[in-house]
Design a protein around this motif. Structure first.
Motif, PDB file in Angstrom:
ATOM      1  N   MET A  36       0.736  -1.026   0.024  1.00  0.00           N
ATOM      2  CA  MET A  36       0.000   0.002  -0.042  1.00  0.00           C
ATOM      3  C   MET A  36       0.996   1.249  -0.049  1.00  0.00           C
ATOM      4  N   ALA A  37       0.284   2.123  -0.521  1.00  0.00           N
ATOM      5  CA  ALA A  37       1.132   3.435  -0.679  1.00  0.00           C
ATOM      6  C   ALA A  37       0.843   4.668   0.291  1.00  0.00           C
ATOM      7  N   GLN A  38       1.823   5.085   0.626  1.00  0.00           N
ATOM      8  CA  GLN A  38       1.595   6.485   1.352  1.00  0.00           C
ATOM      9  C   GLN A  38       1.667   7.644   0.472  1.00  0.00           C
ATOM     10  N   ILE A  39       0.425   8.561   0.440  1.00  0.00           N
ATOM     11  CA  ILE A  39       0.404   9.534  -0.544  1.00  0.00           C
ATOM     12  C   ILE A  39       0.103  10.693   0.114  1.00  0.00           C
ATOM     13  N   ALA A  40       0.885  11.813  -0.259  1.00  0.00           N
ATOM     14  CA  ALA A  40       0.555  13.259   0.235  1.00  0.00           C
ATOM     15  C   ALA A  40      -0.406  13.603  -0.766  1.00  0.00           C
ATOM     16  N   TRP A  41      -1.416  14.153  -0.287  1.00  0.00           N
ATOM     17  CA  TRP A  41      -2.490  14.761  -1.269  1.00  0.00           C
ATOM     18  C   TRP A  41      -2.715  16.297  -1.070  1.00  0.00           C
ATOM     19  N   LEU A  42      -2.406  16.953  -1.997  1.00  0.00           N
ATOM     20  CA  LEU A  42      -2.681  18.518  -1.743  1.00  0.00           C
ATOM     21  C   LEU A  42      -3.777  18.810  -2.551  1.00  0.00           C
ATOM     22  N   GLY A  43      -4.649  19.593  -1.742  1.00  0.00           N
ATOM     23  CA  GLY A  43      -5.787  19.784  -2.490  1.00  0.00           C
ATOM     24  C   GLY A  43      -6.545  20.812  -1.565  1.00  0.00           C
ATOM     25  N   LYS A  44      -8.180  20.942  -1.638  1.00  0.00           N
ATOM     26  CA  LYS A  44      -8.786  21.952  -1.082  1.00  0.00           C
ATOM     27  C   LYS A  44     -10.036  21.108  -0.277  1.00  0.00           C
ATOM     28  N   LYS A  45     -10.291  21.558   1.005  1.00  0.00           N
ATOM     29  CA  LYS A  45     -11.454  21.084   1.651  1.00  0.00           C
ATOM     30  C   LYS A  45     -12.383  22.278   1.791  1.00  0.00           C
ATOM     31  N   SER A  46     -12.031  23.396   1.446  1.00  0.00           N
ATOM     32  CA  SER A  46     -13.224  24.385   1.394  1.00  0.00           C
ATOM     33  C   SER A  46     -12.459  25.518   0.402  1.00  0.00           C
ATOM     34  N   PRO A  47     -13.730  26.658   0.154  1.00  0.00           N
ATOM     35  CA  PRO A  47     -15.068  26.340   0.165  1.00  0.00           C
ATOM     36  C   PRO A  47     -15.418  25.568  -0.611  1.00  0.00           C
ATOM     37  N   PHE A  48     -16.852  24.939  -0.815  1.00  0.00           N
ATOM     38  CA  PHE A  48     -17.235  24.016  -1.260  1.00  0.00           C
ATOM     39  C   PHE A  48     -17.340  23.848  -2.682  1.00  0.00           C
ATOM     40  N   CYS A  49     -16.741  23.098  -3.461  1.00  0.00           N
ATOM     41  CA  CYS A  49     -16.819  23.219  -5.065  1.00  0.00           C
ATOM     42  C   CYS A  49     -16.464  21.813  -5.802  1.00  0.00           C
ATOM     43  N   GLY A  50     -16.244  21.780  -6.932  1.00  0.00           N
ATOM     44  CA  GLY A  50     -16.132  20.324  -7.468  1.00  0.00           C
ATOM     45  C   GLY A  50     -14.761  19.928  -6.975  1.00  0.00           C
ATOM     46  N   ASN A  51     -13.717  20.692  -6.868  1.00  0.00           N
ATOM     47  CA  ASN A  51     -12.210  20.307  -6.784  1.00  0.00           C
ATOM     48  C   ASN A  51     -12.394  19.684  -5.128  1.00  0.00           C
ATOM     49  N   VAL A  52     -13.165  20.283  -4.111  1.00  0.00           N
ATOM     50  CA  VAL A  52     -13.365  19.819  -2.898  1.00  0.00           C
ATOM     51  C   VAL A  52     -14.050  18.480  -2.805  1.00  0.00           C
ATOM     52  N   SER A  53     -15.025  18.147  -3.744  1.00  0.00           N
ATOM     53  CA  SER A  53     -15.932  16.940  -3.927  1.00  0.00           C
ATOM     54  C   SER A  53     -14.933  15.939  -4.500  1.00  0.00           C
ATOM     55  N   TYR A  54     -14.145  16.387  -5.219  1.00  0.00           N
ATOM     56  CA  TYR A  54     -13.150  15.123  -6.150  1.00  0.00           C
ATOM     57  C   TYR A  54     -12.117  14.842  -5.038  1.00  0.00           C
ATOM     58  N   GLY A  55     -11.434  15.828  -4.408  1.00  0.00           N
ATOM     59  CA  GLY A  55     -10.449  15.442  -3.420  1.00  0.00           C
ATOM     60  C   GLY A  55     -11.030  14.724  -2.009  1.00  0.00           C
ATOM     61  N   ILE A  56     -11.990  14.921  -1.546  1.00  0.00           N
ATOM     62  CA  ILE A  56     -12.611  14.176  -0.319  1.00  0.00           C
ATOM     63  C   ILE A  56     -12.903  12.797  -0.865  1.00  0.00           C
ATOM     64  N   SER A  57     -13.716  12.899  -1.907  1.00  0.00           N
ATOM     65  CA  SER A  57     -14.254  11.357  -2.296  1.00  0.00           C
ATOM     66  C   SER A  57     -13.116  10.383  -2.812  1.00  0.00           C
ATOM     67  N   THR A  58     -12.222  10.946  -3.544  1.00  0.00           N
ATOM     68  CA  THR A  58     -10.971  10.278  -3.776  1.00  0.00           C
ATOM     69  C   THR A  58     -10.094   9.655  -2.739  1.00  0.00           C
ATOM     70  N   THR A  59      -9.649  10.514  -2.006  1.00  0.00           N
ATOM     71  CA  THR A  59      -8.983  10.124  -0.747  1.00  0.00           C
ATOM     72  C   THR A  59      -9.604   9.209   0.378  1.00  0.00           C
ATOM     73  N   ASP A  60     -11.031   9.392   0.542  1.00  0.00           N
ATOM     74  CA  ASP A  60     -11.644   8.440   1.215  1.00  0.00           C
ATOM     75  C   ASP A  60     -11.753   7.073   0.454  1.00  0.00           C
ATOM     76  N   ALA A  61     -11.716   7.096  -0.804  1.00  0.00           N
ATOM     77  CA  ALA A  61     -11.642   5.583  -1.443  1.00  0.00           C
ATOM     78  C   ALA A  61     -10.425   5.140  -1.193  1.00  0.00           C
ATOM     79  N   LEU A  62      -9.359   5.994  -1.510  1.00  0.00           N
ATOM     80  CA  LEU A  62      -8.067   5.552  -1.424  1.00  0.00           C
ATOM     81  C   LEU A  62      -7.755   4.987   0.178  1.00  0.00           C
ATOM     82  N   ARG A  63      -8.265   5.715   1.136  1.00  0.00           N
ATOM     83  CA  ARG A  63      -8.059   5.007   2.469  1.00  0.00           C
ATOM     84  C   ARG A  63      -8.654   3.627   2.786  1.00  0.00           C
ATOM     85  N   LYS A  64      -9.916   3.766   2.276  1.00  0.00           N
ATOM     86  CA  LYS A  64     -10.684   2.292   2.350  1.00  0.00           C
ATOM     87  C   LYS A  64      -9.780   1.162   1.544  1.00  0.00           C
TER      88      LYS A  64
END
Length: 389
Positions: free
Chosen positions: A1-29
């Motif tokens: 399993m990889a150790q990943i540093a993800w640089l992105g946005k958590k706010s304000p809400f936008c498509g970039n935020v949705s993409y980052g949160i959904s993708t990192t959650d799936a990677l952690r799972k």
């Protein structure tokens, strides 16, 4: 399993935020260790260095300005980013580009650290340059193209976007097409026997009218005014237009289009409520002048909602061959003025469009297939030790 540093946005809400949160959650799972590095001003003048510990999944960087479109970091943000990466020692850095000056400095930083660097580049675009907004967005692509050549890989959402960047000088071997994906179990149609309490509450607030829905930012490039003008001209009997979202144009649009058949829902942060809204909607309309690949569109498709969108960005490609109705970015009001009565009078048509939209989402746009492709890309880079020159 990889150790990943993800640089992105958590706010304000936008498509970039949705993409980052959904993708990192799936990677952690899937067992990957993901550290989310994002812009967030310190809680106190003396920054808490515990946020930089390797066992903390989040790292915050200070900023001066942060909006849905761009971010201006504080002068010390680059130094803190470097210190964070040195502490975390990730196998790979993945930047969901935030339209920030740091985007241009990351390649040199990661090269110095010997860490592979992946970017996801998803500003909206319209390759046809059919309007002023599209021309403005092309300047963003022209500005970023030279920097993108220095990333080890650049993820884009469609072949159309990849071709666009190639014409601007980004080598084809640096580009990887991985479309957005959604959780098609969560974003799914409802049945009479499986109505959630949230669905019932949302339905009660919406009323019993048939629902036409827009979900997204209220900004110039989204062209919501064109939809509202068409709605006022047609005023379809027995239907209600629901506008979900916020943005710089909200107050002016609300004042201009004050109509009992329009419900201004506002920003909706709760995921279950957004799911219920799309499940209650019969038609989803996205009248954008420019787009990347809209997550809201994919979510509507997955819930079995009939979808209408312009051919901006990759959205037309997503709905092609019967998965939805595709409009030109030119003359959106005129097209919707013709289309809205048809959608009102033909519920069988909307049901069939919703069925086909759901099938298309299952075939091509699941979060599972998205993460499969992402894991393969990570493995290719970490096994070969590729670092762009």
């Amino acid at each position: 399993m990889a150790q990943i540093a993800w640089l992105g946005k958590k706010s304000p809400f936008c498509g970039n935020v949705s993409y980052g949160i959904s993708t990192t959650d799936a990677l952690r799972k899937r067992g990957h260790q993901v550290h989310f590095i994002h812009f967030d001003n310190p809680r106190s003048p003396e920054r808490d260095n515990t946020s930089l510990l390797a066992n903390d999944p989040d790292v915050s960087l200070p900023y001066l300005v942060k909006s849905q479109v761009y971010t201006i970091p504080s002068p010390g943000a680059q130094r803190e980013l470097r210190e964070s990466l040195e502490r975390l020692q990730p196998d790979l850095v993945h930047a969901s580009l935030t339209l920030s000056p740091l985007d241009f400095r990351l390649p040199e930083l990661c090269q110095q650290l010997g860490v592979p660097l992946v970017a996801t580049f998803h500003p909206p675009f319209d390759a046809g340059l059919r309007n002023l907004t599209a021309g403005t967005q092309q300047l963003t692509y022209q500005l970023y193209a030279p920097a993108l050549t220095r990333y080890d890989r650049v993820i884009v959402f469609s072949n159309l976007q990849a071709d666009f960047l190639e014409r601007l000088g980004v080598p084809a071997d640096r580009l990887t097409v991985i479309p957005n994906g959604v959780d098609t179990d969560r974003w799914s149609p409802t049945t009479p026997g499986t109505l959630s309490l949230m669905h019932q509450q949302v339905r009660q607030r919406l009323g019993r009218e048939r629902i036409v829905l827009y979900m997204g930012r209220l900004a110039t490039e989204k062209n919501v005014e064109a939809l509202l003008r068409a709605w006022r001209l047609v005023s379809p009997e027995g239907c209600r237009l629901v506008i979900v979202g916020d943005g710089p144009l909200r107050n002016s649009l609300m004042n201009q289009f004050n109509d009992d058949r329009i419900l201004w829902w506002g920003h909706e942060p709760d995921l279950d409520t957004r799911v219920a809204l799309l499940q209650c909607a019969e038609v989803f309309i996205l009248p954008s002048l420019v787009e990347g690949l809209s997550l809201a569109l994919l979510e509507a498709m997955a819930t079995g909602t009939a979808c209408v969108a312009t051919d901006a960005g990759a959205d037309g490609e997503v709905l092609a061959q019967g998965a939805g109705i595709v409009l030109s970015t030119q003359g959106v009001t005129t097209q919707l003025r013709t289309l809205l009565p048809v959608l009102r009078d033909q519920p069988v048509l909307t049901a069939e469009l919703g069925r086909k939209a759901r099938l298309r989402a299952l075939e091509r746009y699941t979060i599972s297939s998205n993460i499969d492709a992402l894991e393969q890309l990570y493995a290719d880079l970490t096994m070969t030790g590729t670092v762009a020159a």
